[in-house]
Design a protein around this motif. Structure first.
Motif, PDB file in Angstrom:
ATOM      1  N   THR A 126       0.620   7.341   7.088  1.00  0.00           N
ATOM      2  CA  THR A 126       0.200   7.548   8.483  1.00  0.00           C
ATOM      3  C   THR A 126       0.823   6.528   9.439  1.00  0.00           C
ATOM      4  O   THR A 126       0.884   6.760  10.644  1.00  0.00           O
ATOM      5  CB  THR A 126      -1.340   7.506   8.627  1.00  0.00           C
ATOM      6  OG1 THR A 126      -1.808   6.202   8.260  1.00  0.00           O
ATOM      7  CG2 THR A 126      -2.003   8.557   7.755  1.00  0.00           C
ATOM      8  N   GLY A 127       1.310   5.409   8.904  1.00  0.00           N
ATOM      9  CA  GLY A 127       1.987   4.418   9.740  1.00  0.00           C
ATOM     10  C   GLY A 127       3.213   5.043  10.411  1.00  0.00           C
ATOM     11  O   GLY A 127       3.586   4.654  11.527  1.00  0.00           O
ATOM     12  N   ARG A 135       0.809  -9.275  13.625  1.00  0.00           N
ATOM     13  CA  ARG A 135       0.477  -7.865  13.368  1.00  0.00           C
ATOM     14  C   ARG A 135      -0.935  -7.759  12.797  1.00  0.00           C
ATOM     15  O   ARG A 135      -1.726  -6.912  13.199  1.00  0.00           O
ATOM     16  CB  ARG A 135       1.510  -7.281  12.406  1.00  0.00           C
ATOM     17  CG  ARG A 135       1.340  -5.821  12.100  1.00  0.00           C
ATOM     18  CD  ARG A 135       2.240  -4.960  12.958  1.00  0.00           C
ATOM     19  NE  ARG A 135       3.603  -5.068  12.510  1.00  0.00           N
ATOM     20  CZ  ARG A 135       4.115  -4.282  11.564  1.00  0.00           C
ATOM     21  NH1 ARG A 135       3.374  -3.376  10.971  1.00  0.00           N
ATOM     22  NH2 ARG A 135       5.373  -4.401  11.224  1.00  0.00           N
ATOM     23  N   LYS A 193       0.814  -1.228   0.000  1.00  0.00           N
ATOM     24  CA  LYS A 193       0.000   0.000   0.000  1.00  0.00           C
ATOM     25  C   LYS A 193       0.841   1.269   0.000  1.00  0.00           C
ATOM     26  O   LYS A 193       0.448   2.264  -0.608  1.00  0.00           O
ATOM     27  CB  LYS A 193      -1.012   0.001   1.147  1.00  0.00           C
ATOM     28  CG  LYS A 193      -0.371   0.111   2.509  1.00  0.00           C
ATOM     29  CD  LYS A 193      -1.405   0.036   3.594  1.00  0.00           C
ATOM     30  CE  LYS A 193      -0.782   0.238   4.963  1.00  0.00           C
ATOM     31  NZ  LYS A 193       0.390  -0.603   5.269  1.00  0.00           N
ATOM     32  N   ARG A 213      -4.668   7.189  19.236  1.00  0.00           N
ATOM     33  CA  ARG A 213      -5.347   7.445  17.957  1.00  0.00           C
ATOM     34  C   ARG A 213      -5.965   8.845  17.958  1.00  0.00           C
ATOM     35  O   ARG A 213      -5.894   9.573  16.982  1.00  0.00           O
ATOM     36  CB  ARG A 213      -6.417   6.381  17.667  1.00  0.00           C
ATOM     37  CG  ARG A 213      -5.905   4.942  17.739  1.00  0.00           C
ATOM     38  CD  ARG A 213      -6.800   3.983  17.002  1.00  0.00           C
ATOM     39  NE  ARG A 213      -6.677   4.158  15.561  1.00  0.00           N
ATOM     40  CZ  ARG A 213      -5.727   3.627  14.810  1.00  0.00           C
ATOM     41  NH1 ARG A 213      -4.807   2.864  15.336  1.00  0.00           N
ATOM     42  NH2 ARG A 213      -5.689   3.867  13.518  1.00  0.00           N
ATOM     43  N   ASP A 272      -3.853  -5.673  14.568  1.00  0.00           N
ATOM     44  CA  ASP A 272      -4.433  -4.519  13.861  1.00  0.00           C
ATOM     45  C   ASP A 272      -5.922  -4.724  13.570  1.00  0.00           C
ATOM     46  O   ASP A 272      -6.683  -3.766  13.505  1.00  0.00           O
ATOM     47  CB  ASP A 272      -3.687  -4.256  12.538  1.00  0.00           C
ATOM     48  CG  ASP A 272      -2.250  -3.793  12.769  1.00  0.00           C
ATOM     49  OD1 ASP A 272      -1.905  -3.498  13.931  1.00  0.00           O
ATOM     50  OD2 ASP A 272      -1.482  -3.720  11.790  1.00  0.00           O
ATOM     51  N   TYR A 288       2.433   6.467  13.860  1.00  0.00           N
ATOM     52  CA  TYR A 288       2.358   5.449  14.913  1.00  0.00           C
ATOM     53  C   TYR A 288       3.753   4.875  15.199  1.00  0.00           C
ATOM     54  O   TYR A 288       4.080   4.564  16.349  1.00  0.00           O
ATOM     55  CB  TYR A 288       1.365   4.344  14.528  1.00  0.00           C
ATOM     56  CG  TYR A 288      -0.044   4.868  14.504  1.00  0.00           C
ATOM     57  CD1 TYR A 288      -0.796   4.959  15.672  1.00  0.00           C
ATOM     58  CD2 TYR A 288      -0.614   5.330  13.320  1.00  0.00           C
ATOM     59  CE1 TYR A 288      -2.072   5.472  15.665  1.00  0.00           C
ATOM     60  CE2 TYR A 288      -1.901   5.857  13.294  1.00  0.00           C
ATOM     61  CZ  TYR A 288      -2.631   5.925  14.474  1.00  0.00           C
ATOM     62  OH  TYR A 288      -3.888   6.458  14.468  1.00  0.00           O
ATOM     63  N   ARG A 289       4.551   4.751  14.128  1.00  0.00           N
ATOM     64  CA  ARG A 289       5.926   4.276  14.340  1.00  0.00           C
ATOM     65  C   ARG A 289       6.716   5.272  15.192  1.00  0.00           C
ATOM     66  O   ARG A 289       7.524   4.893  16.046  1.00  0.00           O
ATOM     67  CB  ARG A 289       6.619   4.065  12.982  1.00  0.00           C
ATOM     68  CG  ARG A 289       6.132   2.800  12.284  1.00  0.00           C
ATOM     69  CD  ARG A 289       6.643   2.696  10.852  1.00  0.00           C
ATOM     70  NE  ARG A 289       6.177   1.450  10.255  1.00  0.00           N
ATOM     71  CZ  ARG A 289       6.898   0.325  10.177  1.00  0.00           C
ATOM     72  NH1 ARG A 289       8.136   0.310  10.620  1.00  0.00           N
ATOM     73  NH2 ARG A 289       6.397  -0.757   9.649  1.00  0.00           N
ATOM     74  N   ALA A 301       4.704   0.228  16.998  1.00  0.00           N
ATOM     75  CA  ALA A 301       3.614   1.016  16.400  1.00  0.00           C
ATOM     76  C   ALA A 301       2.300   0.256  16.496  1.00  0.00           C
ATOM     77  O   ALA A 301       1.258   0.805  16.845  1.00  0.00           O
ATOM     78  CB  ALA A 301       3.939   1.324  14.944  1.00  0.00           C
ATOM     79  N   SER A 302       2.369  -1.031  16.204  1.00  0.00           N
ATOM     80  CA  SER A 302       1.165  -1.853  16.229  1.00  0.00           C
ATOM     81  C   SER A 302       0.592  -1.901  17.651  1.00  0.00           C
ATOM     82  O   SER A 302      -0.617  -1.907  17.842  1.00  0.00           O
ATOM     83  CB  SER A 302       1.517  -3.253  15.708  1.00  0.00           C
ATOM     84  OG  SER A 302       0.413  -4.094  15.773  1.00  0.00           O
ATOM     85  N   GLY A 308      -2.781   3.919   5.274  1.00  0.00           N
ATOM     86  CA  GLY A 308      -2.770   3.447   6.653  1.00  0.00           C
ATOM     87  C   GLY A 308      -3.698   2.272   6.847  1.00  0.00           C
ATOM     88  O   GLY A 308      -3.748   1.354   6.016  1.00  0.00           O
ATOM     89  N   ARG A 309      -4.428   2.301   7.977  1.00  0.00           N
ATOM     90  CA  ARG A 309      -5.345   1.200   8.297  1.00  0.00           C
ATOM     91  C   ARG A 309      -6.786   1.674   8.359  1.00  0.00           C
ATOM     92  O   ARG A 309      -7.712   0.897   8.189  1.00  0.00           O
ATOM     93  CB  ARG A 309      -5.000   0.578   9.661  1.00  0.00           C
ATOM     94  CG  ARG A 309      -3.579   0.042   9.795  1.00  0.00           C
ATOM     95  CD  ARG A 309      -3.385  -1.191   8.948  1.00  0.00           C
ATOM     96  NE  ARG A 309      -2.121  -1.870   9.202  1.00  0.00           N
ATOM     97  CZ  ARG A 309      -0.936  -1.393   8.853  1.00  0.00           C
ATOM     98  NH1 ARG A 309      -0.829  -0.252   8.215  1.00  0.00           N
ATOM     99  NH2 ARG A 309       0.164  -2.080   9.110  1.00  0.00           N
ATOM    100  N   ASP A 310      -6.963   2.980   8.696  1.00  0.00           N
ATOM    101  CA  ASP A 310      -8.310   3.500   8.969  1.00  0.00           C
ATOM    102  C   ASP A 310      -8.585   4.774   8.175  1.00  0.00           C
ATOM    103  O   ASP A 310      -9.360   5.608   8.604  1.00  0.00           O
ATOM    104  CB  ASP A 310      -8.452   3.800  10.469  1.00  0.00           C
ATOM    105  CG  ASP A 310      -7.461   4.857  10.949  1.00  0.00           C
ATOM    106  OD1 ASP A 310      -6.479   5.123  10.228  1.00  0.00           O
ATOM    107  OD2 ASP A 310      -7.669   5.436  12.022  1.00  0.00           O
ATOM    108  N   SER A 359      -0.772   1.716  18.692  1.00  0.00           N
ATOM    109  CA  SER A 359      -1.931   2.139  17.892  1.00  0.00           C
ATOM    110  C   SER A 359      -3.243   1.552  18.421  1.00  0.00           C
ATOM    111  O   SER A 359      -4.316   1.960  18.003  1.00  0.00           O
ATOM    112  CB  SER A 359      -1.741   1.751  16.425  1.00  0.00           C
ATOM    113  OG  SER A 359      -1.784   0.349  16.275  1.00  0.00           O
ATOM    114  N   ARG A 398      -8.219  -5.098  17.358  1.00  0.00           N
ATOM    115  CA  ARG A 398      -8.362  -4.019  18.346  1.00  0.00           C
ATOM    116  C   ARG A 398      -9.736  -3.351  18.194  1.00  0.00           C
ATOM    117  O   ARG A 398     -10.298  -3.311  17.091  1.00  0.00           O
ATOM    118  CB  ARG A 398      -7.235  -2.993  18.185  1.00  0.00           C
ATOM    119  CG  ARG A 398      -7.354  -2.215  16.897  1.00  0.00           C
ATOM    120  CD  ARG A 398      -6.273  -1.153  16.765  1.00  0.00           C
ATOM    121  NE  ARG A 398      -6.458  -0.468  15.508  1.00  0.00           N
ATOM    122  CZ  ARG A 398      -5.503  -0.219  14.637  1.00  0.00           C
ATOM    123  NH1 ARG A 398      -4.262  -0.583  14.876  1.00  0.00           N
ATOM    124  NH2 ARG A 398      -5.778   0.422  13.523  1.00  0.00           N
TER     125      ARG A 398
END
Ligand code: DC
Length: 211
Positions: free
Chosen positions: A31-32, A162, A13, A90, A166, A35-36, A80-81, A111-113, A84, A169
């Motif tokens: 955006t990762g 991971r 991605k 967040r 992810d 969090y990292r 980060a995981s 990112g994820r969201d 987050s 949560r």
């Protein structure tokens, strides 16, 4: 024009988001990295990324620079995981991402969201994925390329752990938005995956591009 790119670790991605930004002439935010940066700051302070208190402290004192090469390390990714998953972390990072998404002219965020929380009204949403085995192999090749001594089985275990963290949560889990286009890159080269992503994004009814 806002383009949201979400997906699991090592799905491609980031590469795809960068290529979309270049193609459409838009700024890009990974955006990762935010969090990292929080995860790494906790580790450097000797804290525990699983502790909400330690993670929040780091999130509230985050520097704006996201170019530390240490952010790309596996340790930073794992931290980060963990950080987050804390809703407070967040929330602390929300405004910065929303402002980036809503800047004049638009942006690409990955990112994820992004498609579910940060930019639910994005003009195009892609959910980029690949099988865990393919993602583990890619991550392994990348780490070996960096001169690290890694084993595929261990990398696959990390990827699965991971994914589980992810997705499971409760705060903004990794989830495909209902209106996202799915792009499975398992059997695609980087070039093919980028071409497919551009085609999917161009297929969307972009208001800005049609003005
Ligand atoms: O994309 P990445 O591997 O750099 O992300 C690292 C971690 O950060 C990931 O395991 C989950 C978290 N993350 C998140 O929760 N939400 C985002 N928008 C981006 C990343």
């Amino acid at each position: 024009m806002i383009i949201a790119v979400d997906g699991p670790a090592a799905s491609g991605k980031g590469t795809i988001a960068k290529a979309l930004a270049h193609h459409f002439g838009l700024p890009h935010l990974d955006t990762g990295l935010l969090y990292r940066a929080v995860g790494l700051a906790v580790l450097e302070a000797g804290g525990d990324p699983a502790s909400a208190e330690d993670a929040l402290q780091a999130a509230h004192h985050l520097s704006s620079a996201l170019d530390d090469p240490g952010l790309k390390s596996e340790a930073a990714g794992k931290a980060a995981s963990l950080v987050s998953a804390h809703p407070g972390v967040r929330a602390a990072l929300l405004d910065r991402q929303k402002r980036f998404a809503e800047q004049p002219g638009g942006a690409v965020l990955d990112g994820r969201d992004i498609g579910t929380v940060i930019a639910p009204h994005a003009d195009a949403k892609l959910f980029v994925t690949a099988s865990p085995d393919v993602r583990a192999q890619r991550r392994c090749d990348e780490l070996i390329g960096m001169g690290l001594d890694v084993h595929l089985a261990a990398v696959l275990n990390d990827i699965r752990a991971r994914d589980e963290r992810d997705s499971a949560r409760s705060a903004a889990p990794l989830k495909m938005a209902d209106d996202a286009a799915l792009l499975d890159t398992s059997h695609l080269s980087i070039k093919e995956a980028i071409a497919a992503a551009i085609a999917l994004a161009e297929d969307r009814p972009f208001t800005a591009a049609n003005d």
